[in-house]
Design a protein around this motif. Structure first.
Motif, PDB file in Angstrom:
ATOM      1  N   ALA A   1      16.528  34.479 -33.525  1.00 38.00           N
ATOM      2  CA  ALA A   1      17.508  35.443 -33.029  1.00 38.00           C
ATOM      3  C   ALA A   1      16.822  36.549 -32.253  1.00 38.00           C
ATOM      4  O   ALA A   1      17.327  37.011 -31.223  1.00 38.00           O
ATOM      5  N   TYR A   2      15.640  36.977 -32.732  1.00 40.64           N
ATOM      6  CA  TYR A   2      14.897  38.038 -32.054  1.00 40.64           C
ATOM      7  C   TYR A   2      14.494  37.600 -30.657  1.00 40.64           C
ATOM      8  O   TYR A   2      14.643  38.351 -29.679  1.00 40.64           O
ATOM      9  N   HIS A   3      13.980  36.364 -30.548  1.00 37.65           N
ATOM     10  CA  HIS A   3      13.528  35.861 -29.245  1.00 37.65           C
ATOM     11  C   HIS A   3      14.711  35.696 -28.291  1.00 37.65           C
ATOM     12  O   HIS A   3      14.586  35.972 -27.096  1.00 37.65           O
ATOM     13  N   THR A   4      15.848  35.254 -28.820  1.00 37.43           N
ATOM     14  CA  THR A   4      17.035  35.107 -27.979  1.00 37.43           C
ATOM     15  C   THR A   4      17.507  36.455 -27.473  1.00 37.43           C
ATOM     16  O   THR A   4      17.834  36.614 -26.294  1.00 37.43           O
ATOM     17  N   LEU A   5      17.525  37.450 -28.365  1.00 36.29           N
ATOM     18  CA  LEU A   5      17.951  38.795 -27.981  1.00 36.29           C
ATOM     19  C   LEU A   5      16.979  39.399 -26.971  1.00 36.29           C
ATOM     20  O   LEU A   5      17.402  40.015 -25.985  1.00 36.29           O
ATOM     21  N   ARG A   6      15.694  39.203 -27.197  1.00 38.66           N
ATOM     22  CA  ARG A   6      14.687  39.737 -26.282  1.00 38.66           C
ATOM     23  C   ARG A   6      14.796  39.067 -24.918  1.00 38.66           C
ATOM     24  O   ARG A   6      14.682  39.723 -23.878  1.00 38.66           O
TER      25      ARG A   6
ATOM     26  N   ARG B   1      19.340  47.602 -17.191  1.00 39.80           N
ATOM     27  CA  ARG B   1      18.524  47.602 -18.406  1.00 39.80           C
ATOM     28  C   ARG B   1      17.982  48.995 -18.711  1.00 39.80           C
ATOM     29  O   ARG B   1      18.036  49.458 -19.856  1.00 39.80           O
ATOM     30  N   ALA B   2      17.492  49.693 -17.694  1.00 38.30           N
ATOM     31  CA  ALA B   2      16.929  51.023 -17.909  1.00 38.30           C
ATOM     32  C   ALA B   2      18.008  52.007 -18.358  1.00 38.30           C
ATOM     33  O   ALA B   2      17.800  52.760 -19.322  1.00 38.30           O
ATOM     34  N   TYR B   3      19.160  51.988 -17.688  1.00 40.31           N
ATOM     35  CA  TYR B   3      20.198  52.972 -18.009  1.00 40.31           C
ATOM     36  C   TYR B   3      20.782  52.745 -19.403  1.00 40.31           C
ATOM     37  O   TYR B   3      20.920  53.685 -20.193  1.00 40.31           O
ATOM     38  N   THR B   4      21.141  51.503 -19.714  1.00 37.33           N
ATOM     39  CA  THR B   4      21.730  51.226 -21.025  1.00 37.33           C
ATOM     40  C   THR B   4      20.719  51.477 -22.152  1.00 37.33           C
ATOM     41  O   THR B   4      21.098  51.923 -23.235  1.00 37.33           O
TER      42      THR B   4
ATOM     43  N   GLU C   1      17.489  37.724 -23.577  1.00 33.59           N
ATOM     44  CA  GLU C   1      18.704  38.218 -22.929  1.00 33.59           C
ATOM     45  C   GLU C   1      18.479  39.627 -22.385  1.00 33.59           C
ATOM     46  O   GLU C   1      18.955  39.961 -21.290  1.00 33.59           O
ATOM     47  N   TYR C   2      17.748  40.425 -23.134  1.00 33.03           N
ATOM     48  CA  TYR C   2      17.464  41.800 -22.691  1.00 33.03           C
ATOM     49  C   TYR C   2      16.633  41.789 -21.413  1.00 33.03           C
ATOM     50  O   TYR C   2      16.899  42.546 -20.475  1.00 33.03           O
TER      51      TYR C   2
END
Length: 253
Positions: free
Chosen positions: A2-7, A18-21, A9-10
């Protein structure tokens, strides 16, 4: 996993979104943990001019409140429409997108100087929504599966939603007004007889953010051009609607 998937996607998020959010999320976390106080972040013209707390020109755009439904709602809209703009009509034009950001922030600050607004991120998000909606006029949407409408009505649906929740609509109206000003100067006025592009991106931003070499033979889609659709040309809206309908016809087949 899950961590790798989230990373992953990020990292797939376009850089400005990405910077603003990320800054917005970290700001809310800092407030939630009492590292900083909202009183250190809100927009206050007197503290800016008399005590030189210059950071207050930026921090009101980063704080959407502590963790709550309102925070989640605002962050989802900010992420979604900021990303769709950056990956859509601003694809390959990061400098232009940053310049739109700067235009929105400066105009919002000028307006906030004369009205009582403490935090300005919601107005900036509404500006994103308005610009995206106007550049995608034939996209069909619905509100919680109940109210079907086309994209240009989305900002006004959000205003009505704010009224139902008992919130002030001043922030939404300000975002719509600034979004319309940008849309007119960038998409409408340049296509009028005698018109020209007044919001040309400064060269310094292009040198900083646009590192790719443009292909002189590349012909972008209408909604990816700096001025959006060529509204001054006969049949342009009809051609754009036909292009929008084509993917749905293919899906039906």
């Amino acid at each position: 996993m899950a961590y790798h998937t989230l990373r992953q996607e990020y990292m797939l998020m376009p850089p400005v979104t990405r910077a603003y959010t990320t800054v917005c999320l970290l700001t809310s976390i800092a407030v939630q943990l009492d590292v900083v106080s909202p009183f250190q972040l809100y927009f206050n013209p007197l503290l800016i001019t008399q005590k030189f707390e210059i950071w207050r020109l930026l921090t009101p755009f980063f704080f959407f409140g502590t963790f709550s439904f309102n925070f989640l709602f605002n962050m989802i809209f900010t992420y979604r429409y900021c990303r769709m703009l950056e990956e859509g009509s601003f694809r390959g034009r990061t400098a232009d997108f940053v310049y739109m950001f700067i235009f929105g922030c400066i105009t919002t600050v000028i307006c906030a100087w004369f009205v009582n607004l403490l935090f300005l991120g919601h107005s900036l998000t509404t500006m994103f929504v308005y610009i995206w909606a106007r550049r995608n006029p034939y996209v069909r949407m619905n509100f919680f599966g109940l109210l079907p409408f086309r994209a240009p009505y989305l900002p006004w649906v959000l205003v009505a939603f704010s009224v139902l929740l008992g919130n002030s609509v001043l922030v939404d109206i300000l975002g719509i007004a600034i979004g319309h000003l940008y849309f007119f100067l960038e998409d409408v006025f340049p296509n009028q007889p005698g018109g020209r592009r007044l919001l040309a991106t400064p060269r310094i931003l292009k040198l900083l953010f646009d590192t790719h070499i443009e292909d002189p033979l590349y012909n972008p889609a209408p909604d990816e051009r700096p001025g959006g659709f060529d509204w001054g040309a006969a049949g342009a809206p009809r051609a754009a609607e036909a292009a929008a309908e084509q993917p749905r016809e293919n899906e039906n087949q």
